[in-house]
Design an enzyme around this catalytic site. Structure first.
Site, PDB file in Angstrom:
ATOM      1  N   HIS A   1       0.857  -1.208   0.000  1.00  0.00           N
ATOM      2  CA  HIS A   1       0.000   0.000   0.000  1.00  0.00           C
ATOM      3  C   HIS A   1       0.885   1.247   0.000  1.00  0.00           C
ATOM      4  O   HIS A   1       1.521   1.547  -0.989  1.00  0.00           O
ATOM      5  CB  HIS A   1      -0.934  -0.099   1.214  1.00  0.00           C
ATOM      6  CG  HIS A   1      -1.994   0.949   1.314  1.00  0.00           C
ATOM      7  ND1 HIS A   1      -2.387   1.784   0.298  1.00  0.00           N
ATOM      8  CD2 HIS A   1      -2.778   1.295   2.366  1.00  0.00           C
ATOM      9  CE1 HIS A   1      -3.349   2.578   0.702  1.00  0.00           C
ATOM     10  NE2 HIS A   1      -3.606   2.321   1.957  1.00  0.00           N
TER      11      HIS A   1
ATOM     12  N   HIS B   1      -3.068  -2.385  -9.480  1.00  0.00           N
ATOM     13  CA  HIS B   1      -3.955  -1.693  -8.542  1.00  0.00           C
ATOM     14  C   HIS B   1      -5.236  -2.494  -8.421  1.00  0.00           C
ATOM     15  O   HIS B   1      -5.688  -3.103  -9.376  1.00  0.00           O
ATOM     16  CB  HIS B   1      -4.288  -0.287  -9.067  1.00  0.00           C
ATOM     17  CG  HIS B   1      -4.812   0.623  -8.009  1.00  0.00           C
ATOM     18  ND1 HIS B   1      -6.126   0.616  -7.624  1.00  0.00           N
ATOM     19  CD2 HIS B   1      -4.201   1.533  -7.231  1.00  0.00           C
ATOM     20  CE1 HIS B   1      -6.302   1.503  -6.655  1.00  0.00           C
ATOM     21  NE2 HIS B   1      -5.153   2.083  -6.401  1.00  0.00           N
TER      22      HIS B   1
ATOM     23  N   ASP C   1       2.392   5.217  -7.086  1.00  0.00           N
ATOM     24  CA  ASP C   1       3.697   5.078  -6.425  1.00  0.00           C
ATOM     25  C   ASP C   1       4.864   4.902  -7.379  1.00  0.00           C
ATOM     26  O   ASP C   1       6.017   4.916  -6.954  1.00  0.00           O
ATOM     27  CB  ASP C   1       3.638   3.870  -5.476  1.00  0.00           C
ATOM     28  CG  ASP C   1       2.663   4.134  -4.346  1.00  0.00           C
ATOM     29  OD1 ASP C   1       1.609   3.475  -4.312  1.00  0.00           O
ATOM     30  OD2 ASP C   1       2.939   5.045  -3.544  1.00  0.00           O
TER      31      ASP C   1
END
Ligand code: SDX
Length: 422
Positions: free
Chosen positions: A263, A302, A358
């Site tokens: 995460h 994701h 990210d």
């Protein structure tokens, strides 16, 4: 065609028609039809745990909106503090509302001296700053005992302002401790992002002058990370909040979930991955290794986005603005080659694995001088606004305590055997 589904229990022949509302079907209707039968959904991949009007995602189209406003417009036109207001109040503030909000947050940036001197400085010298942040957020619950009065609107608002305001101070304090630098007090003459950079980097100069391009980049990154619907850490916030834990204890639970490398720890994992790859010449071999199940392409994939994460697109643009000031991060070429190779490779395309928020953010943070272990902390600073918006929403909806069921697959009843008989 009716907007409904029908569930039939073949054991009894009984059926129930359930209307489809807001994209879902309520369990109220089938609970009576199927007493004691649970829908198994590991990871809650297809389960809606709540109704929410805060953030809208369309994973197939790569759409992200906060209270209806597209993330691309907010990143271009707004500021993090204004977006925090939007997430929490549901509307963009007018000038008077924004000034009052900004003044409130600015005047709550200080932390109790005991939090710094006796708590944060009590950690081991090499403590991970995210572990320090998780603990410090929980510790704040012991300094603001009025926070337990969660249905008192004035108290709730005060805790929300305190948490939004103090996250950067706690984050910077954890960093300064871990590098042996003296704590820098907030400079309340500075706007939010510049104040954070001052607390991070100020040395002996009377006032830290943050580069405007870097301040803008941090503000945009904070906007992009402010909320993201029912992600793992927000679900942790809602779960703890549903037990009527105070906002600090609930936020500590959310912070802890965000710490996970799947995460919020992913941008740290991306930079470590790129560093390990070391050269664009090694990209193809690394991709092959991932396809053979040896590790994951960090920053890719994701749960919701089965398309390019809209935030990744924006962050990629911000990266070039930052590198104008800091010089290009040498890992960028490896990241670009990785992205290019993966987006052409059926292993990733067939699994709808695209760069997520990210993939590039860590490169920016590293170029700006943030140590890699500060990356999840940088994620938590703005995400507090989303967590608090969801926490407040669940209290206003007066939701039940989160308590899912399970499919028991363990032993049947058996008799205790004393140790000398085993
Ligand atoms: C964030 O929820 C949110 O909104 C989160 C977030 C937010 O703003 O709050 O967007 C922030 O957490 C972004 C995600 C950051 N994490 C990473 O980048 C870590 C790497 N990504 C993964 O570990 C993974 O993609 C997840 C955890 C993000 C999503 O996992 P899912 O939805 O459970 O996907 P999965 O594990 O079911 O994967 C489906 C398939 C599997 O292959 P098969 O078993 O079908 O053969 O895709 C593969 C997985 O092995 N896969 C990957 C992969 N991610 C999934 N293969 C290689 N590299 C990857 N990164």
């Amino acid at each position: 065609m009716p907007e409904s589904i029908t569930i039939t229990d073949n054991r009894t022949g009984k059926a129930v028609e359930i209307p489809i509302t807001d994209g879902g079907v309520s369990s109220d209707a089938w609970r009576s039809l199927l007493p004691g039968l649970w829908f198994y959904d590991s990871g809650l991949t297809t389960t809606a745990m709540c109704e929410s009007s805060i953030t809208y995602l369309d994973g197939d189209e790569g759409i992200l909106r906060y209270r209806g406003y597209p993330i691309e417009q907010l990143a271009e036109e707004s500021t993090y503090l204004e977006v925090a207001y939007l997430l929490l109040k549901g509307e963009l503030p007018n000038k008077e509302q924004y000034d009052a909000w900004s003044r409130e947050v600015t005047h709550h940036t200080f932390i109790h001296e005991n939090v710094r001197k006796r708590f944060l400085e009590g950690f081991h010298y090499d403590a991970h700053p995210m572990g320090m942040l998780v603990s410090a957020v929980a510790a704040l619950s012991t300094f603001y005992l009025d926070a337990k009065d969660i249905y008192n609107a004035e108290s709730r608002e005060k805790q929300i302002v305190r948490l939004i305001a103090k996250m950067p101070t706690l984050a910077a304090a954890a960093h300064r401790f871990s590098v042996g630098m003296p704590f820098v007090y907030p400079d309340n003459e500075l706007p939010f992002a510049a104040n954070f950079l001052s607390m991070m980097w100020k040395v002996a100069e009377p006032r830290y002058e943050a580069n405007p391009a870097l301040t803008k980049a941090i503000d945009v990154l904070f906007i992009l990370h402010a909320d993201h619907e029912q992600n793992c850490s927000t679900t942790a916030m809602r779960t703890a909040g549903s037990a009527h834990a105070d906002p600090y204890s609930s936020a500590a639970a959310a912070c802890a979930a965000l710490y996970g490398p799947r995460h919020g720890g992913a941008n740290e994992a991306v930079v470590r991955m790129l560093t390990e790859i070391g050269s664009i010449d090694n990209v193809d071999a690394f991709i092959q290794g991932v396809k053979e199940g040896r590790g994951r392409l960090q920053g890719f994939g994701h749960r919701v986005y089965k398309n390019y994460d809209p935030r990744a697109r924006i962050i990629k643009k911000v990266a070039y603005d930052v590198f104008e000031v800091t010089g290009k991060n040498p890992l960028l070429d490896i990241a670009l080659k990785l992205e290019d190779a993966a987006l052409k490779d059926d292993y990733f395309v067939s699994r709808k694995l695209y760069p997520n928020v990210d993939f590039y953010s860590g490169l920016i943070y590293q170029a700006m001088g943030f140590p890699v272990d500060m990356f999840p902390v940088l994620f938590a600073i703005p995400r507090i606004s989303g967590w608090l918006a969801h926490w407040s929403e669940l209290l206003d909806q007066d939701l039940k305590i989160v308590r899912p069921r399970q499919l028991y697959t363990g032993e049947g009843e058996r008799k205790y055997v004393s140790i000398d008989q085993r």
